[in-house]
Design an enzyme around this catalytic site. Sequence first.
Site, short mmCIF file in Angstrom:
data_model
loop_
_atom_site.label_atom_id
_atom_site.label_comp_id
_atom_site.label_asym_id
_atom_site.label_seq_id
_atom_site.Cartn_x
_atom_site.Cartn_y
_atom_site.Cartn_z
N THR A 123 19.74 77.90 57.51
CA THR A 123 19.73 76.48 57.54
C THR A 123 20.60 76.06 58.46
O THR A 123 21.94 76.44 58.48
CB THR A 123 20.15 75.99 56.25
N ASN A 209 16.60 68.84 50.69
CA ASN A 209 17.66 69.20 49.85
C ASN A 209 18.45 67.92 49.41
O ASN A 209 18.89 67.74 48.46
CB ASN A 209 18.92 70.18 50.25
N ALA A 253 19.77 65.14 33.86
CA ALA A 253 21.29 64.87 33.98
C ALA A 253 21.87 66.17 33.60
O ALA A 253 21.88 66.70 32.64
CB ALA A 253 21.56 63.54 33.18
N GLY A 254 23.26 66.21 34.05
CA GLY A 254 24.05 67.25 33.76
C GLY A 254 25.33 67.13 34.28
O GLY A 254 26.00 66.03 34.37
N CYS A 261 23.36 76.12 48.32
CA CYS A 261 22.47 75.12 49.43
C CYS A 261 22.79 73.64 49.13
O CYS A 261 23.23 73.02 50.30
CB CYS A 261 20.96 75.34 48.90
C1 UGA Z 1 17.57 74.67 46.22
C2 UGA Z 1 16.37 73.89 46.50
O1 UGA Z 1 15.74 73.48 45.20
C3 UGA Z 1 15.37 74.76 47.33
O2 UGA Z 1 14.02 74.05 47.38
C4 UGA Z 1 15.95 75.08 48.56
O3 UGA Z 1 15.25 76.04 49.44
C5 UGA Z 1 17.33 75.91 48.31
O4 UGA Z 1 18.15 74.80 47.61
C6 UGA Z 1 17.98 76.18 49.70
O5 UGA Z 1 18.23 75.31 50.43
O6 UGA Z 1 17.78 77.47 50.13
P1 UGA Z 1 18.77 76.22 44.76
O7 UGA Z 1 19.96 76.05 45.38
O8 UGA Z 1 18.30 77.61 44.34
O9 UGA Z 1 17.57 75.61 45.41
O10 UGA Z 1 18.57 75.79 43.19
P2 UGA Z 1 17.79 74.39 42.28
O11 UGA Z 1 17.02 75.00 41.53
O12 UGA Z 1 17.36 73.42 43.29
O13 UGA Z 1 19.27 73.77 41.58
C7 UGA Z 1 20.25 73.09 42.56
C8 UGA Z 1 21.27 72.72 41.41
O14 UGA Z 1 20.96 71.34 40.84
C9 UGA Z 1 21.78 73.41 40.26
O15 UGA Z 1 23.12 73.47 40.17
C10 UGA Z 1 20.94 72.97 39.10
O16 UGA Z 1 21.86 72.91 37.74
C11 UGA Z 1 21.19 71.41 39.44
N1 UGA Z 1 20.05 70.48 38.93
C12 UGA Z 1 18.57 70.78 39.09
C13 UGA Z 1 20.34 69.53 37.82
O17 UGA Z 1 21.55 69.41 37.82
N2 UGA Z 1 19.34 68.73 37.40
C14 UGA Z 1 17.83 68.95 37.83
O18 UGA Z 1 17.27 68.16 37.31
C15 UGA Z 1 17.77 70.13 38.54
#
Ligand code: UGA
Length: 431
Positions: A123, A209, A253-254, A261
Amino acid sequence: MTFRPNRVTVFGAGYIGLVTGACLAELGHDVVVRDIDPAKVEALQAGEVPIYEPGLGDMIARNKERLRFTLDLGEALAQAEVAYVCVDTPPSASGDADLSRVWSVVRSLAGAEGLRAVVMKSTVPIGTGARARALLDEVGLAGAGYVSNPEFTAEGRAVRDFMGPDRIVIGTDGDETAAALVAGLHAGIDAPVVTMDVRSAETVKLASNALLATRISYANEMANLCDRTGADVTKVLAAVGMDHRLGPYFLNAGIGWGGSCFPKDVEALRQIASNSGFHPMLLSAVIDVNNIQRRRPLQGLKDALGDLAGREVVLLGMAFKPGTDDMREAPSTVLASRLLAEGARVRCWDPLARPGDVEPWASAVRYASVEEALEGADAAVVVTEWPQLAGVDWAAVAELMRRPVVFDGRNLLEPARMREWGFTYMSIGRP
Ligand code: UGA
């Protein structure tokens, strides 16, 4: 059309490099993954996978005929018909992405005689492609096309996301042959290929993102509002997300978003906007909401316990999300250091994650099983929504703790039942 395997070299054996290398081998290509870390390469050569990613170990093992790991640049260059750049672009002190590893890989490609395409998977800031193109020309690789191919895989489901993506984005500025070659590498994957100019492709990654992070910060802002109005944010957003124009995803929410990322990419986009002369108000607010959200349990604990000095506080979960051992930018890191600064004693539980030596607070905390960690504790915070935590016998835990105080930062547990069992129970946006 008959399938033609290509010779691919992946530079960087981190999350993205390993997943990319393994998946391209699975698709039938002949792949070499090159890294400069001898310990990592040795481990991979011995069949050990240095990261936790479901399905990755098996995929590497079953493709060993077509997937090699090397430290040797000569071997990497001899192989490279297509070179993937999959190295880290961590934030620098100024907030801009540090591209030193990217430039070192691009420079090292000089001498790759059979090179037809260079693919940027890391990225990178918008405009990096133009600089990479100029550098390739400078090192005598004018004949190799440059292609931006951002990845959208999430940790914990990276293999699945690579093999079944929503879209494959290909950015090219006139290197159509290379773009077609790279699109062709994905033969066997059923997904739309979206082709655009390099700057737009670079922007899609950051903009995706940032929008996902925006939805979460929005959910957290609604939760904070619900805490004041008495509404239940989980019910509100479940119904909001049923609007087909919005969808249900990324509205939980959290205690904020973390990982390698979102924090880096939203900050990078804000920085790019600021550097280009405008103040990105929305992105700044998205980051501010998250910074405040990560500290929310501290106020809850103080409301329940008063001064935190000398209190035994348990952090349940250290990984930034379940299903990974990754603690980069995890809310647990902010909470652990804040709690220690307030004089609290900190115990941590996590089924996978362990803070590396880089975390200054790592040696000051105690690690234990859930029950062991909770025994005699003054309070617990659910930091990561590991499913194991929902299965804990909380009625028994209420008896084990010195004070049954729980701040559920992920809305994982049932408020009415927790209160029935005698807990002082707080969560995010739920009465
Ligand atoms: C994220 C994106 O989802 C991917 O599409 C992207 O490719 C990746 O970044 C990257 O740029 O490489 P990732 O960081 O693995 O993936 O994690 P996510 O599952 O997206 O979660 C990110 C954060 O958001 C976590 O801390 C999670 O706890 C939080 N989250 C997620 C929430 O607080 N609420 C939600 O509803 C969803």
